[in-house]
Design an enzyme around this catalytic site. Structure first.
Site, short mmCIF file in Angstrom:
data_model
loop_
_atom_site.label_atom_id
_atom_site.label_comp_id
_atom_site.label_asym_id
_atom_site.label_seq_id
_atom_site.Cartn_x
_atom_site.Cartn_y
_atom_site.Cartn_z
N PHE A 112 37.73 45.44 49.82
CA PHE A 112 37.95 44.15 49.19
C PHE A 112 36.51 43.91 48.51
O PHE A 112 35.56 44.14 49.02
CB PHE A 112 38.54 43.08 49.80
CG PHE A 112 38.90 41.92 49.17
CD1 PHE A 112 40.27 41.93 48.82
CD2 PHE A 112 38.16 40.76 48.92
CE1 PHE A 112 40.66 40.91 47.94
CE2 PHE A 112 38.42 39.84 48.36
CZ PHE A 112 39.99 39.62 47.81
N ASP A 119 37.97 43.63 58.94
CA ASP A 119 38.41 42.49 58.04
C ASP A 119 39.92 42.57 58.17
O ASP A 119 40.47 43.52 57.60
CB ASP A 119 37.74 42.70 56.65
CG ASP A 119 38.42 41.40 55.75
OD1 ASP A 119 39.44 40.76 56.07
OD2 ASP A 119 37.61 40.93 54.65
N TYR A 156 45.32 32.06 54.63
CA TYR A 156 46.28 31.72 53.49
C TYR A 156 47.33 32.97 52.95
O TYR A 156 48.40 32.48 52.05
CB TYR A 156 45.89 31.22 52.19
CG TYR A 156 44.41 32.02 51.92
CD1 TYR A 156 44.66 33.32 51.16
CD2 TYR A 156 43.27 31.78 52.23
CE1 TYR A 156 43.87 33.96 50.34
CE2 TYR A 156 42.24 32.58 51.59
CZ TYR A 156 42.63 33.71 50.78
OH TYR A 156 41.53 34.32 50.45
N LYS A 157 47.48 34.11 53.48
CA LYS A 157 48.40 35.19 53.21
C LYS A 157 49.35 34.98 54.07
O LYS A 157 50.22 34.17 53.95
CB LYS A 157 47.35 36.52 53.23
CG LYS A 157 46.36 36.41 52.11
CD LYS A 157 45.66 37.83 52.17
CE LYS A 157 44.40 37.67 50.91
NZ LYS A 157 43.27 38.23 51.20
N ARG A 184 51.54 45.13 43.51
CA ARG A 184 51.72 45.26 44.89
C ARG A 184 53.29 44.43 45.26
O ARG A 184 53.45 43.35 44.37
CB ARG A 184 50.54 44.50 45.65
CG ARG A 184 49.31 45.09 45.47
CD ARG A 184 48.29 44.36 46.23
NE ARG A 184 48.09 43.19 45.94
CZ ARG A 184 47.36 42.30 46.53
NH1 ARG A 184 46.63 42.80 47.67
NH2 ARG A 184 47.09 40.95 46.09
C1 LIG Z 1 41.99 38.00 50.67
C2 LIG Z 1 40.61 38.71 51.33
C3 LIG Z 1 39.52 38.22 51.22
C4 LIG Z 1 39.23 36.60 50.60
O1 LIG Z 1 37.95 36.20 50.88
P1 LIG Z 1 38.01 34.72 50.72
O2 LIG Z 1 36.70 34.27 51.28
O3 LIG Z 1 39.12 33.90 51.35
O4 LIG Z 1 38.08 34.37 49.19
C5 LIG Z 1 38.46 38.76 51.95
N1 LIG Z 1 38.55 40.16 52.36
C6 LIG Z 1 39.82 40.65 52.35
C7 LIG Z 1 40.03 42.15 52.95
C8 LIG Z 1 40.90 40.01 51.62
O5 LIG Z 1 42.20 40.80 51.43
#
Ligand SMILES: *Cc1c(COP(=O)(O)O)cnc(C)c1O
Length: 422
Positions: A126, A207, A232-233, A382
């Protein structure tokens, strides 16, 4: 064929032990096929009441509320641990953002392996993770080694022991990977890769943002050192809700995060002249938690706790299987490619479909057809089915609309996309 898939969807919905849970969420417009719950989950009705009651507490208790709010990040952390992370108590905090927690723990990890000069991550990680690592490597004079898992067709993101093993050495301080790849949905083998990294004396940070709430996590049993993720996902806790961090109990004494905030001070309200870190997981907290955000997490995790994460994960596997079935029948003939592993043990809760016109298709689906997916550069969409809120019928209908839109090339005359967010 249309009838076939719709009929199968009806059958699968009738047998779905979680079908009652959709009614616990706000579905403002039932005609929309919401296939983007991996980016932002739906709003639980219980969250409305939970947030409202926090506001009432604030209004009536005023500053005295801190007597019981002060350790709430730890209580919500424990709830996350037992409900979705496979983590025993006193190892998880619900706080800050995934990005901040990632920075904190990665920095602590490289400091705990002095003399080792490398950090390993993968090219398909990410963006926030890659950018933050770039900064940490620069600030600490380390080398950031990028495992190349971005083939031209985008299908090889899953990280093999061979690929990672070839980069490991006694010079590696930290390896950090995603449990489920955010773009392709490929799921990595947490246990095997953690063991491999440990065999070289390095630390590993997972992560789990795209995994938590879609696949069962067993952080303690897998020997994971560190993990972070958002809520939040698939955890449906709302935009900007606090993220979480996990630090294995045995490692807590030897790790020190760079931001030494007052919530980590042993005698926090002694307010002494120098920083003396609290023992345990509180030593990893920075500052006042967002109580309103924590209440949103508690409310949504209450639902997942009742449903059971194994049942939730089982539904995610079944719906992604169903999306692949729809892809085979309807979308492959229209020029789509499947960029997610077919084996359910090797994927998370979403499917990545490649198409040369993916950007325009995704946009047309939203504005003309009421199908919400998301576009990811350079050429894919997706498609996810958030287990507690998405019915098989909604998936079948969404796939039918995608098929009809693309077969008619309707996306060619949609107005161009506007806005910054894909
Ligand atoms: C969604 C996501 C994030 C989001 O990071 P925020 O700090 O909440 O903006 C980070 N890492 C991964 C792998 C994600 O899928």
């Amino acid at each position: 064929m249309t009838a076939d898939l719709a009929a199968r969807a009806a059958e699968l919905d009738a047998q779905d032990p979680l079908r009652g849970f959709r009614h616990e969420f706000v579905v403002a417009d039932g005609s929309i096929c919401y296939l983007d719950g991996n980016s932002l989950g739906r709003l639980p009705k219980a969250t409305l009441a939970a947030v409202d009651s926090l506001l009432t507490e604030w209004g009536s208790e005023l500053v005295m509320g801190w007597q019981h709010w002060v350790d709430e990040a730890q209580r919500t952390g424990d709830l996350l641990g037992r409900t979705v992370l496979g983590a025993g108590p006193r190892q998880v905090l619900a706080c800050d953002t995934t990005s901040v927690n990632f920075y904190q723990l990665c920095t602590a990890a490289v400091r705990a392996r002095p003399g080792r000069r490398r950090i390993i991550t993968d090219a398909a990680n990410f963006p926030t993770d890659r950018y933050i690592l770039e900064g940490i490597a620069r600030d600490h004079g380390l080398e950031l080694v990028i495992l190349d898992n971005e083939a031209d067709d985008g299908s090889c993101e899953r990280i093999t022991e061979d690929a990672l093993g070839s980069l490991l050495s006694e010079d590696v301080a930290l390896v950090t990977l995603q449990v489920v790849q955010y773009r392709s949905g490929a799921r990595n083998d947490v246990r095997a890769l953690t063991d491999l990294v440990h065999a070289h004396g390095a630390l590993i940070l997972w992560d789990a943002s795209h995994a938590v709430g879609a696949v069962p996590l067993t952080l303690d049993a897998d020997g994971v050192d560190l993990a972070v993720g958002c809520t939040y996902k698939y955890l449906n806790s709302g935009p900007g809700a606090p993220a979480w961090l996990y630090v294995r109990q045995a490692l807590q004494p030897e790790l020190q995060v760079p931001i030494q905030g007052w919530f980590a001070q042993a005698d926090q309200f002694g307010m002494g002249p120098v920083f003396e870190r609290a023992e345990g997981i509180r030593g990893f907290q920075v500052a006042s938690p967002s109580i309103v955000g924590l209440r949103a997490i508690n409310a949504s995790l209450g639902i997942i706790e009742r449903a059971g994460i194994d049942a939730v994960a089982h539904k995610a596997a079944a719906t992604t299987e169903f999306i692949i079935e729809g892809y085979d029948a309807w979308l492959a003939p229209l020029g789509f490619t499947l960029l997610t592993p077919r084996s359910s043990g090797e994927r998370g809760g979403h499917i990545r479909l490649g198409h040369a016109d993916a950007d325009a298709i995704c946009h047309a689906l939203r504005v003309q057809h009421g199908v919400i997916t998301d576009y990811r550069v350079p050429d894919s969409i997706r498609v996810a089915a958030s287990p507690l809120t998405t019915t098989f019928a909604e998936v079948a209908e969404g796939l039918r609309r995608i098929r009809d839109c693309v077969a008619a090339r309707c996306y060619l005359d949609a107005a161009p996309r506007s806005g910054r967010v894909t």
